[in-house]
Design a protein around this motif. Structure first.
Motif, mmCIF file in Angstrom:
data_model
loop_
_atom_site.group_PDB
_atom_site.id
_atom_site.type_symbol
_atom_site.label_atom_id
_atom_site.label_comp_id
_atom_site.label_asym_id
_atom_site.label_seq_id
_atom_site.Cartn_x
_atom_site.Cartn_y
_atom_site.Cartn_z
ATOM 1 N N THR A 154 0.618 -0.973 0.084
ATOM 2 C CA THR A 154 -0.162 -0.078 -0.055
ATOM 3 C C THR A 154 0.760 1.202 -0.039
ATOM 4 O O THR A 154 2.091 1.282 0.534
ATOM 5 N N GLN B 122 -2.386 4.109 3.662
ATOM 6 C CA GLN B 122 -1.987 3.773 4.900
ATOM 7 C C GLN B 122 -2.641 4.900 6.208
ATOM 8 O O GLN B 122 -3.250 4.309 6.791
ATOM 9 N N LEU C 197 5.726 7.266 8.494
ATOM 10 C CA LEU C 197 5.600 6.499 7.576
ATOM 11 C C LEU C 197 6.505 6.079 6.298
ATOM 12 O O LEU C 197 6.928 5.113 6.176
ATOM 13 N N TYR D 48 4.965 1.684 8.451
ATOM 14 C CA TYR D 48 3.761 1.383 8.904
ATOM 15 C C TYR D 48 3.916 -0.006 9.748
ATOM 16 O O TYR D 48 3.267 -0.130 10.994
ATOM 17 N N SER E 70 3.155 -0.325 13.826
ATOM 18 C CA SER E 70 2.162 -0.999 14.268
ATOM 19 C C SER E 70 2.295 -1.874 15.739
ATOM 20 O O SER E 70 1.165 -2.074 16.111
#
Length: 349
Positions: free
Chosen positions: A9, A14, A34, A39, A43
């Motif tokens: 992505t 995101q 990011l 990401y 997370s």
């Protein structure tokens, strides 16, 4: 049968996904983080902000709650990055502290083992080796040989080459200690006889010799010295820090607190928070980072008097608890009264 991989992505996608799941995101800030941190890495820092839901009855016995993709109300990207920065700074502190612990441990081990002679490492009788487990001493010698060979292949090992050329492949403890990894030192300590373990630990501040131990407690030191468990924790924490893993809420190998909490400065190990559902039962071990941090602080009190490591670490934690609303001392294993213990150098609030 394996599942197909998720498609990659873009950063814009995101950000849209985070917002869709309920996170308050500042676009410019998120773009920066990011694109540089990623990401997937971030997370891990917002995982605990994902709402828990009741699990299907088929999951486990008893079933455990599962994390949904939806964030708790009020979750902000800014607070996630503040937690990330705290964790990064904490790793730096841990690395600095364990470096000094490691050097002191090398010196203490070398001094105690050398008292049995220049080749004491190679004599199995100097170690706690029981019948049927002679291989444990062999493994230590094998490790030493491997580390010496590794050092001989390095450009910065003229002192090792000098000793090997002059004395042969069997080297004195004070030479060998310089090439062993922290995990090797931990395993070597675990193999020492109990009086030698007590002497090594006592020299660097973890003295359990004058605590008035019961006969049963003193007998228990032989197979399970409490400092051996502490060293296993520090080994794991050192490796996590060196590889940039999360440490603020990590779970380490268990360290018994029954004896260690009676050492001056370590009393707060008897006040550790209990896991949910275990309230009211005696707390006998520590697996969270607090236990490891206070062991480092206690050792530095002895080997680096005047060091500000403990107060810097405490101030870092205290600041993070103020900056990140969802961060709690309990999830890091800190007792409620941790700031009131003198070892941290914080004034009572």
């Amino acid at each position: 049968m394996t599942s197909p991989h998720k498609p990659p992505t873009s950063i814009e996608q995101q950000i849209a996904l985070l917002r869709e799941r309920g996170m308050d995101v500042n676009e410019a800030e998120a773009q920066q983080w990011l694109s540089t941190v990623g990401y997937y890495r971030l997370s891990g820092y917002w995982y605990t902000r994902r709402i828990l839901s009741d699990p299907p009855l088929s999951m486990g016995n008893p079933p455990r709650p599962v994390r949904t993709d939806t964030f708790a109300q009020g979750t902000r990207f800014t607070e996630i990055t503040a937690l990330y920065e705290f964790d990064r700074k904490l790793r730096t502190q841990v690395h600095d502290g364990i470096e000094r612990v490691e050097i002191a441990l090398r010196t203490s081990l070398a001094d105690i083992i050398s008292s049995a002679g220049s080749l004491a490492l190679y004599d199995r009788d100097n170690f706690r080796v029981t019948r049927g487990r002679e291989y444990e001493h062999y493994q230590i010698i094998s490790t030493i040989t491997s580390r010496v060979n590794r050092a001989l292949g390095s450009r910065d090992s003229s002192h090792i080459k000098h000793n090997v050329e002059k004395y042969g492949v069997q080297l004195a403890p004070w030479v060998v200690m310089d090439v062993l990894d922290f995990s090797d030192l931990s395993k070597l300590f675990n193999l020492l006889r109990t009086p030698d373990q007590n002497e090594v630990a006592g020299r660097i501040g973890i003295d359990v010799r004058n605590l008035g131990l019961s006969r049963e407690e003193a007998k228990g030191l032989s197979p399970n010295h409490p400092f051996a468990a502490a060293l296993r924790q520090l080994t794991l924490l050192r490796n996590k820090s060196a590889h940039h893993a999360r440490i603020w809420n990590c779970t380490l190998s268990p360290m018994g607190t029954g004896i260690l909490s009676r050492v001056s400065g370590l009393e707060s190990l008897s006040h550790l928070p209990l896991p949910p559902g275990q309230e009211g039962t005696p707390r006998q071990q520590s697996e969270k980072i607090y236990g490891a941090l206070i062991i480092i602080a206690k050792i530095l009190e002895t080997v680096s008097p005047g060091s500000a490591w403990a107060s810097r670490t405490a101030s870092l934690v205290d600041s993070a608890l103020s900056a990140v609303p969802f961060l709690t001392a309990q999830e890091m294993g800190f007792p409620d009264d941790w700031k009131h213990h003198q070892i941290w150098g914080l004034e009572e609030s």
